[in-house]
Design a protein around this motif. Structure first.
Motif, mmCIF file in Angstrom:
data_model
loop_
_atom_site.group_PDB
_atom_site.id
_atom_site.type_symbol
_atom_site.label_atom_id
_atom_site.label_comp_id
_atom_site.label_asym_id
_atom_site.label_seq_id
_atom_site.Cartn_x
_atom_site.Cartn_y
_atom_site.Cartn_z
ATOM 1 N N LEU A 130 0.860 -0.792 -0.147
ATOM 2 C CA LEU A 130 0.280 -0.179 -0.669
ATOM 3 C C LEU A 130 0.751 1.076 0.037
ATOM 4 O O LEU A 130 1.850 1.421 0.819
ATOM 5 N N ASP A 133 1.623 3.934 2.845
ATOM 6 C CA ASP A 133 2.527 3.552 3.811
ATOM 7 C C ASP A 133 3.781 3.785 3.289
ATOM 8 O O ASP A 133 4.687 3.490 2.486
ATOM 9 N N TYR A 170 -6.489 0.303 11.995
ATOM 10 C CA TYR A 170 -6.161 -1.458 11.608
ATOM 11 C C TYR A 170 -6.600 -2.287 11.561
ATOM 12 O O TYR A 170 -7.945 -2.727 12.360
ATOM 13 N N LYS A 191 -10.904 -3.385 11.859
ATOM 14 C CA LYS A 191 -10.640 -1.913 11.977
ATOM 15 C C LYS A 191 -11.501 -1.286 13.517
ATOM 16 O O LYS A 191 -12.658 -1.385 13.452
HETATM 17 C C1 G1P Z 1 -5.920 -0.994 5.004
HETATM 18 C C2 G1P Z 1 -6.100 -2.200 5.885
HETATM 19 C C3 G1P Z 1 -5.643 -2.321 7.160
HETATM 20 C C4 G1P Z 1 -4.035 -1.768 7.072
HETATM 21 C C5 G1P Z 1 -4.166 -0.438 6.057
HETATM 22 C C6 G1P Z 1 -2.873 -0.074 6.360
HETATM 23 O O1 G1P Z 1 -6.868 0.290 5.530
HETATM 24 O O2 G1P Z 1 -7.482 -2.458 5.920
HETATM 25 O O3 G1P Z 1 -5.747 -3.628 7.252
HETATM 26 O O4 G1P Z 1 -4.171 -2.092 8.616
HETATM 27 O O5 G1P Z 1 -4.654 -0.670 5.334
HETATM 28 O O6 G1P Z 1 -2.244 1.285 6.290
HETATM 29 P P1 G1P Z 1 -6.974 1.328 4.882
HETATM 30 O O7 G1P Z 1 -5.908 2.610 5.150
HETATM 31 O O8 G1P Z 1 -6.852 1.502 3.378
HETATM 32 O O9 G1P Z 1 -8.563 2.067 4.800
#
Ligand code: G1P
Length: 288
Positions: A130, A133, A170, A191
Motif C-alpha cells: 500500500l 504507507d 488498522y 478496524k
Molecule cells: C488498510 C487495511 C488495514 C491496514 C491498513 C494499513 O486500511 O484495510 O487492515 O491496517 O490498510 O495502512 P486503509 O488504511 O486502507 O483504510
C-alpha cells in the motif's frame, strides 16, 4: 517459491487528501523528489520483485505515464549532456521490471482490489504494497519479509504496535509469539474499536500472501464499511494455513494522512544527501 510479483492497489479516491487529490492520484504526491508510488515500487524491486501489478482506476493515468519511457525528455537530456538526470529518469523503470495495469472499475475495497490481480498472479505467492504507507528501513521492509518467506513459506503480515485509540484505523492481529519479532496469527479483525481489539498490533501496508487468499476473499461477505476486506480474507486463510505477523524493523509514515505525509517530507528531506544539510540549516532558523 520466490516472490516475484506484487500488487499495488492504487484505485482509491484519496478523499483524506482533498482538494489536492481532486484531479491527481494521491500516489503521485511527492515526498521530497519522488512520488509515493515510486518509493513502494523501489522497495518491491529491492526485495526481488520484477512484475509490478497496478490495480488502477479512472484518473490514474499519471501513474502509468510515470513508469513509462519518456522519449522526448530522454532525448532532450541526452542532447544537453545531463547524464545524471538521464539516469534518474531511466532508473524509474529498470529494464528487467515489468509493469502491468488492471482496472478496478468500482471501489469495492482492498480485498476486491487484490482480487483484480488474481489472473495475473496465478498460483504464485505475491506481495501487496500500500503506497500510502511509506516504509523506511536500513534493509527495505519487504526485503525483510521476503527473507522470512523463504524460510517459512507461509503468508506474512507486517505489523507494528499502535496506540490503543488507533486500533480502529488498522487490521489488528493476535496470536502466539514465536520469537520477539514473529507471531503465529490466530485472529485478525478489521478496524476494531479499542474496547474489542484483540491486541494493539496493527497491520502496516505490506503483505506476502499465498494464492490461497483468493478463494478466501471470494467467499467472504462484505465487511467493515460495506467493503470487500483483505483482512476478512486473511481471517479465512488462517483457518487453513499458517499466517505470520512480523514486527518489521524500520519506520512507517502514514502518508494517507496530512500529518504523516508532512513528517515523511521533513524527515526524508533531512536525510537527503544533496538537500539535507541546507534544509537542516533552514529549519534551525525557524522560530518554533
Ligand atoms: C488498510 C487495511 C488495514 C491496514 C491498513 C494499513 O486500511 O484495510 O487492515 O491496517 O490498510 O495502512 P486503509 O488504511 O486502507 O483504510
Amino acid at each position: 517459491m520466490k516472490v516475484t510479483k506484487a500488487i499495488f492497489p492504487v484505485a482509491g479516491l484519496g478523499t483524506r487528501f482533498l482538494p489536492v487529490t481532486k484531479a491527481q492520484p494521491k500516489e503521485m504526491l511527492p515526498v521530497v523528489d519522488k512520488p509515493l508510488i515510486q518509493y513502494a515500487v523501489e522497495e518491491a524491486y529491492a526485495a526481488g520483485v520484477r512484475q509490478m501489478i497496478f490495480v488502477t482506476g479512472r484518473h490514474k493515468r499519471p501513474i502509468e505515464d510515470h513508469f513509462d519511457m519518456t522519449f522526448e525528455l530522454e532525448v532532450a537530456l541526452e542532447k544537453s549532456g545531463q547524464r545524471e538526470l538521464l539516469e534518474v529518469v531511466r532508473n524509474v523503470k529498470p529494464d528487467d521490471m515489468e509493469c502491468i495495469y488492471v482496472r478496478q472499475a468500482q471501489a469495492l475495497g482492498l480485498g476486491h482490489a487484490v482480487m483484480c490481480g488474481q489472473r495475473l498472479v496465478g498460483n504464485d505467492p505475491f506481495a501487496v504494497l500500500l503506497a500510502d504507507d511509506l516504509m523506511v528501513g536500513t534493509k527495505p521492509v519487504l526485503a525483510q519479509m521476503v527473507e522470512l518467506f523463504s524460510e517459512w513459506r507461509v503468508s506474512i503480515l507486517a505489523v507494528q504496535e499502535v496506540p490503543a485509540e488507533h486500533t480502529c484505523r488498522y487490521g489488528i492481529v493476535a496470536g502466539t509469539p514465536i520469537s520477539d519479532q514473529l507471531l503465529d496469527v490466530n485472529r485478525i479483525v478489521e478496524k476494531p474499536a479499542p474496547e474489542v481489539a484483540p491486541s494493539r498490533l496493527g497491520v502496516a501496508g505490506r503483505y506476502i500472501l499465498t494464492p490461497g487468499i483468493f478463494n478466501e476473499i471470494a467467499s467472504q461477505p462484505r465487511g467493515v464499511g460495506g467493503e470487500i476486506q483483505l483482512t476478512d480474507g486473511i481471517a479465512g486463510l488462517l483457518r487453513r494455513e499458517k499466517v505470520l505477523a512480523y514486527r518489521y524493523q524500520g519506520r512507517r509514515y502514514d502518508c494517507g494522512s496530512k500529518e504523516g505525509f508532512l513528517q515523511a517530507n521533513v524527515e526524508l528531506a533531512l536525510a537527503h544527501p544533496q538537500i539535507g544539510p541546507g534544509f537542516r540549516d533552514y529549519l534551525r532558523t525557524l522560530d518554533i
